[in-house]
Design a protein around this motif. Structure first.
Motif: not given
Lengths: 541, 300, 317
Positions: A252, A255, A259, C152, C156, C164-165, C184, C187, C191, C264
């Protein structure tokens, strides 16, 4: 009918496409803003904000030394040598030559808390009471718990005058200034103003540090802003704002960095590093006082009671292979402390990869391919400083198997493993366990060497898990504790280190390089050789 | 996944046919199943996976535990390591083959245990009725009042990681729905004329249960339990993924996914492989379960 | 109907008590000491005893339970061992966040599920049906945390079109119905939606096929009604069951989002729970599970009553 459904599907798909395009446009806005530093931590929550942070080293790094100061602090401005303790809220101190247990601290004048109140001797006494005197109204169990290992050597304290404080230790203890770097001073006024309620103070804490907490949301974020009135003008923060985001999952974090959601991540997984570099991210590493070991049991049922087995275990490990697996983000260990450290000394047992020698030693000890030495080690799947425990342990298991050590694991979660370590090898829970894979720090002489090796420092008072006994080590440990001259003390610690390495007290694998990754526009960071880091000079351009 | 079919399928498996199940019923089911190509293909794939897992030492081309830093994360398609290697340089194909052992074991065992325990409880409650029914079913209801994933995670989280704890927690999750299915069918059977008749002639309870209740309950329970296997496999791998399931260095798909995912940026194909295995296996079980259900649906 | 609802509500009380008992017992089954996470390095035995008393762990179990229950009933779920913040104050915002995520997932799932369900239910038994069914089974077979990981990386990181998160720049506090926040949600909700999508598709397919087989439908056909009217009938008859499935799915997702929230970093109950497990913060664990289970019981109750109200054909004991 079906045709109509497909039309629906089609329109939904095109809508999604439009949204994605819009998002692409928007995500440019989500990129970094100058002056705002966004950091992804490995912790799962915002550390305790009232003064003594939770979450171990990471808590002190991001909430402790940012919001608060101690009487002393770590000098984190150099990357080329081990961090040292320097004066902070105390300008200077002396040890009473008649009774070396008594220390006198001269406080810095003109220091203000974030709420405007003055820092003085009363504040120091109030804060020590907060941590150690249950009779006082400001005593806070939560902070006391976090401070316990640092406050343990302190017996009593009193105010001499407005700018002088006297602290008495339980026994002669030259390590005290190290401990004081982790005891933080929170504002008595803020606590009074908020109705003497620590849970309210947590929302709006006040220290003397270079950052001030603006707001925080549990498990999500903390926003810190610059303290323009910090007493040390050289440490006025270069960034206006620091945003801390807890992200325990390593993927996480990667990512989020890739991003553009954050500017800085702690501990990227080694395998993500090539990708991060390819995206022009900076990977910053440095040595710090960290070792990834097996702490061994010296009880009668432990094969490690035999020094030949301990040495064989140390020689069986292909540390270069391990470092390769870790993407080069570690260095092979030659002992508890790294080779360039002032406490390394001159051990004669060289820790290296020598499976043939290991096999020979095991044979002498009565083991062989037909009769492998059976050992059981407690490991955890994750944890602070544990690096990549699962693959690393699997790798070492194979190494051990090659020379004739048959290793079995007991996998516990991180807190459970820590409990087992605190219980000691003798506890019934640890029966039949011959080692514990608990990563270790050596930022001060106590934790690193003295209380890990001294037979007087059995758990839970000290850190001697496996009941290690060595008279030479004991004598040197006690001598180091009573030596106040830093150079002399380092020399004694070097001798102590040589003794425990020659005795192969633990199995030492690697030192972590403390990797962090940041966006290319993050400037000004100097990675100190420490568990803690200074964020004041860091800026996002 | 997981929480999924439990809530729905459990209550949607009513008793088919009011007559006692006969041998010919199962023969019919079997005949229908063998004529269903989807079920047969899934069966073939599963048999392949199971055989591979059982005879792993004979089939796996390499030692699944043998590490080597020199050959870590080789991409799939290598001449020697067909599916590539993992983060410790172990042959991925061999580990996937070996991994089937634990993944299938942790998938099957809880369902098997839950079927036996839940089925027994349900039959006892349904057949005896009254206060005993009350006592058993109310306790079952309490466990049924937890979302299934939550219950599994909570139990595993509290007890700690390990195969035993994973199986225990999943079994506890699956007992209530199985028991409910068994109870509702057994209650219906109990009210049937032929059971009343058997009672009137003074037949012993155990004889009635074994000759009338059990054969009738078997169908619905089997059909329901078969749908749980895929749930169980995915849920067990999820627990391993969270670090609450199987402990290393055993190869297990969920755990492999967990340790490999940090490599997803350098070796994406290797990293997704265990997920694909979980998916294929769980998919096949689901399709077979569907096939079984429609084969048992007398109306069709 | 009213009597049924009342009985159903009354029946919920012993269940709720049972649930609280299980939550309480769960924590005390835990190996190791719940105190381990608060006991500092090198604490003395005296200090350990003091902390134990401070946290109330020294009382006998039934006393602890009753005391705890008394507190719970008045809304006091205890204090987190790790953070010293009140458990309820931590859990409720997290529940709200999870509810947001789960609702979005159920809505996505509803759209996808109905689409596929209606198609395959309409053509039940044909090859199209089988292939659509296979597709919907994908939803219940796929390890969704794995899907989240893959999404992701694709959306992302590689395409960089979606975040992504997390829940947005301002965190959950400033989450709102605007694009900045909603992006946000996409995703993680997508999922998580594969589960309800698969299940709803199966439910819809089943109901549609069943309804189509029923006598009155044959009559409608015989009457020569146009296809569209028949479809409306099908939907009308299938809707109560589908809505019930949706309600139950929402309830299941409240407890089932733990894996997706972990992947996430969604600040919901799953994230909270995962944290509590790995820090062995038992009061927090207990409180979260209890609140979620109560929500689950409540939603089930509502679905039951609503379904009975909407569909009088369902007769209940």
């Amino acid at each position: 009918m079906i045709r109509r459904s497909f039309l629906w599907l089609l329109s939904a798909a095109s809508l999604t496409a439009v949204m994605c395009v819009a998002a692409r446009h928007d995500s440019a806005l989500a990129q970094s803003k100058p002056g705002v530093l966004r950091v992804a931590m490995t912790a799962g929550d915002i550390p305790l904000t009232t003064g003594q942070p939770s979450q171990g080293g990471e808590g002190i790094r991001f909430i402790g030394i940012t919001l608060y100061d101690g009487l002393t602090r770590w000098d984190l401005s150099k990357s080329d040598k081990a961090a040292e303790v320097i004066p902070d809220l105390a300008e200077s101190w002396t040890v009473n030559p008649g009774d070396q247990k008594i220390w006198t601290f001269k406080l810095r004048k003109g220091v203000k808390f974030h709420d405007g109140s003055e820092f003085n001797a009363d504040a120091v006494v109030w804060n020590l009471d907060k941590l150690m005197n249950k009779e006082t109204p400001q005593f806070d169990q939560a902070q006391a718990n976090q401070a316990a290992s640092y406050s343990a050597p302190i017996a009593s304290w009193r105010k001499i005058d407005d700018w002088t404080v006297e602290i008495t230790t339980k026994r002669v203890d030259a390590v005290l200034p190290y401990n004081l770097a982790n005891l933080f001073m929170s504002s008595p006024k803020r606590w009074e103003d908020l109705g003497r309620d620590w849970s309210k103070v947590a929302e709006k804490p006040s220290g003397t540090g270079p950052w001030m907490l603006e707001s925080f949301k549990p498990r999500e974020r903390a926003e810190l802003v610059r303290n323009p009135d910090h007493w040390d003008k050289t440490r006025i923060t270069k960034s206006e704002r620091l945003i801390l985001l807890p992200m325990p999952d390593p993927n996480t974090r990667v990512a989020a960095l890739l991003s553009g959601q954050v500017d800085w991540i702690e501990a990227p997984p080694p395998d993500a590093v090539p990708r991060l570099k390819q995206q022009k991210m900076q990977i910053v590493t440095n040595l710090y006082p960290h070792i990834w070991p097996y702490q061994l049991s010296f009880l009668d049922d432990s094969p490690f009671k035999d020094i030949r087995v301990r040495k064989a275990a140390n020689l069986a490990i292909d540390r270069d292979g391990l470092v390769k697996m870790l993407g080069g983000l570690a260095v092979p260990a030659k002992g508890m402390v790294n080779e360039t450290h002032p406490w390394f000394g001159k051990p004669t047992f060289e820790i290296k990869y020598d499976p043939e020698q290991a096999k020979k030693l095991l044979k002498e000890a009565g083991y062989g391919p037909e009769k492998p030495a059976k050992v059981k080690i407690v490991i955890s799947p994750s944890g602070s400083g544990q690096m990549q425990p699962l693959p690393m342990n699997e790798f070492i298991k194979e190494n051990f198997a090659d020379v004739g050590i048959d290793m079995e694991f007991e996998v516990l979660d991180w807190e459970a493993l820590r409990t087992r370590r605190r219980l000691g090898a003798e506890a019934p829970e640890n029966k039949g366990r011959h080692g514990v894979n608990n990563s270790w720090g050596y930022w001060d002489p106590d934790i690193g060497l003295i209380a890990a090796a001294g037979s007087f420092a059995r758990v839970p008072v000290g850190f001697n898990w496996g009941d290690y006994k060595n008279e030479k080590a004991d004598a040197l440990a006690l001598k180091a504790k009573a030596t106040f001259d830093p150079v002399e003390q380092a020399k004694i610690l070097g001798e102590l280190h040589s003794v425990i390495v020659d005795d192969a007290m633990w199995v030492w694998m690697v030192h972590d390089l403390n990797p962090r990754a940041m966006r290319p526009n993050v400037k000004g960071f100097v990675q100190a050789q420490s568990w803690f880091q200074d964020l004041t000079p860091v800026v996002v351009e | 996944m997981s929480q999924t079919s439990i809530a729905v399928a459990g209550l949607g498996a009513p008793l088919k046919g009011k007559r006692p199940v006969t041998r010919s019923f199962w023969q019919n089911v079997f005949r229908r199943l063998t004529r269903d190509p989807v079920t047969m293909i899934c069966l073939a794939i599963l048999v392949l996976i199971i055989i591979a897992a059982v005879f792993a030492p004979l089939i796996a081309p390499h030692d699944p535990y043998r590490t080597s830093m020199a050959r870590r994360l080789i991409a799939p398609g290598d001449a020697r390591y067909w599916l590539g290697t993992d983060e410790l340089g172990r042959d991925l194909l061999s580990r996937l083959i070996y991994g089937g052992r634990l993944s299938l074991f942790t998938g099957f065992t809880p369902v098997l245990l839950a079927t036996v325990i839940g089925g027994t409880l349900g039959i006892i409650a349904g057949y005896l009725g009254g206060a005993i029914n009350m006592a058993i079913m109310r306790v079952i209801d309490i466990f049924y009042a937890f979302p299934s994933v939550l219950l599994a995670v909570a139990i595993s989280g509290v007890l700690g990681a390990g195969i035993g704890n994973t199986i225990l927690s999943l079994t506890l999750v699956f007992i209530p729905p199985v028991a409910r299915v068994a109870e509702s069918v057994a209650t219906q059977i109990r009210a049937q004329d032929f059971v009343e008749a058997a009672r009137a002639t003074g037949a012993a309870n155990w004889r009635i249960v074994s000759s009338h209740v059990v054969p009738n309950v078997t169908g619905p329970i089997l059909s329901y339990a078969s749908s749980l296997i895929s749930v169980s496999i995915v849920l067990a791998s999820g627990l391993s993924f969270l670090g609450l399931g199987i402990t290393p260095p055993e190869p297990e798909w969920g755990l492999m996914l967990n340790t490999l995912r940090q490599s997803i940026y350098v070796a994406p194909l290797n990293a997704v492989m265990p997920g694909v295995m979980i998916f294929i296996t769980s998919m096949c079980f689901n399709l077979m379960s569907d096939g079984l259900r429609s084969a048992m649906d007398v109306k069709q | 109907m009213f009597v049924y609802a009342l009985r159903r509500i009354l029946y919920t009380i012993p269940i709720a008590i049972g649930v609280s008992l299980v939550c309480f017992a769960l924590i005390h089954l835990a190996p190791g000491d719940p105190l381990s996470s608060v006991i500092p390095e090198g604490a003395s035995a005296e200090m350990i005893a003091q902390i134990r008393t401070a946290y109330g762990f020294d009382r006998p179990l039934p006393v602890q339970y009753l005391k705890w229950l008394g507190h719970v009933v008045t809304g006091d779920f205890g204090t987190s061992i790790m953070t010293r913040r009140p458990v309820l104050a931590e859990v409720l915002p997290a529940v709200l966040n999870t509810l947001t995520l789960a609702s979005a997932a159920v809505l996505f799932g509803f759209a996808l599920g109905c689409l596929f369900g209606v198609i395959s239910g309409y053509v039940a038994g044909t090859p199209t049906d089988r292939s659509v069914a296979a597709f919907s089974i994908t939803g219940v077979s796929i390890p969704h945390y794995w899907l989240g990981m893959v999404l992701i990386v694709i959306f992302a990181v590689n395409l960089n079109v979606l975040p992504a998160t997390g829940m947005g720049e301002g965190g959950s506090g400033s989450f709102g119905f605007n694009w900045d926040s909603l992006q946000y949600l996409i995703l993680p909700a997508l999922t998580l939606s594969v589960i309800p999508a698969g299940i709803i598709a199966r439910a819809v397919r089943g109901t549609v096929a069943e309804v189509r087989k029923q006598d009155f439908m044959q009559t409608l056909y015989a009457k020569g009604l146009p296809g569209r009217r028949v479809f409306v009938h099908v939907v009308k008859n299938a809707l109560p069951a589908v809505l019930a499935v949706m309600g139950l799915q929402l309830a299941q997702l409240l407890g089932g989002s733990i894996l997706v929230e972990t992947v996430f970093a969604w600040p919901g109950t799953g994230f909270l729970l995962n944290n509590a497990i790995f820090t062995r913060d038992l009061p927090m664990l207990q409180g979260t599970i209890l609140v979620l289970a109560m929500f689950f019981v409540l939603i089930n109750l509502l679905v039951d009553i609503l379904q009975t109200a909407v569909d009088p054909r369902i007769k209940r004991a």
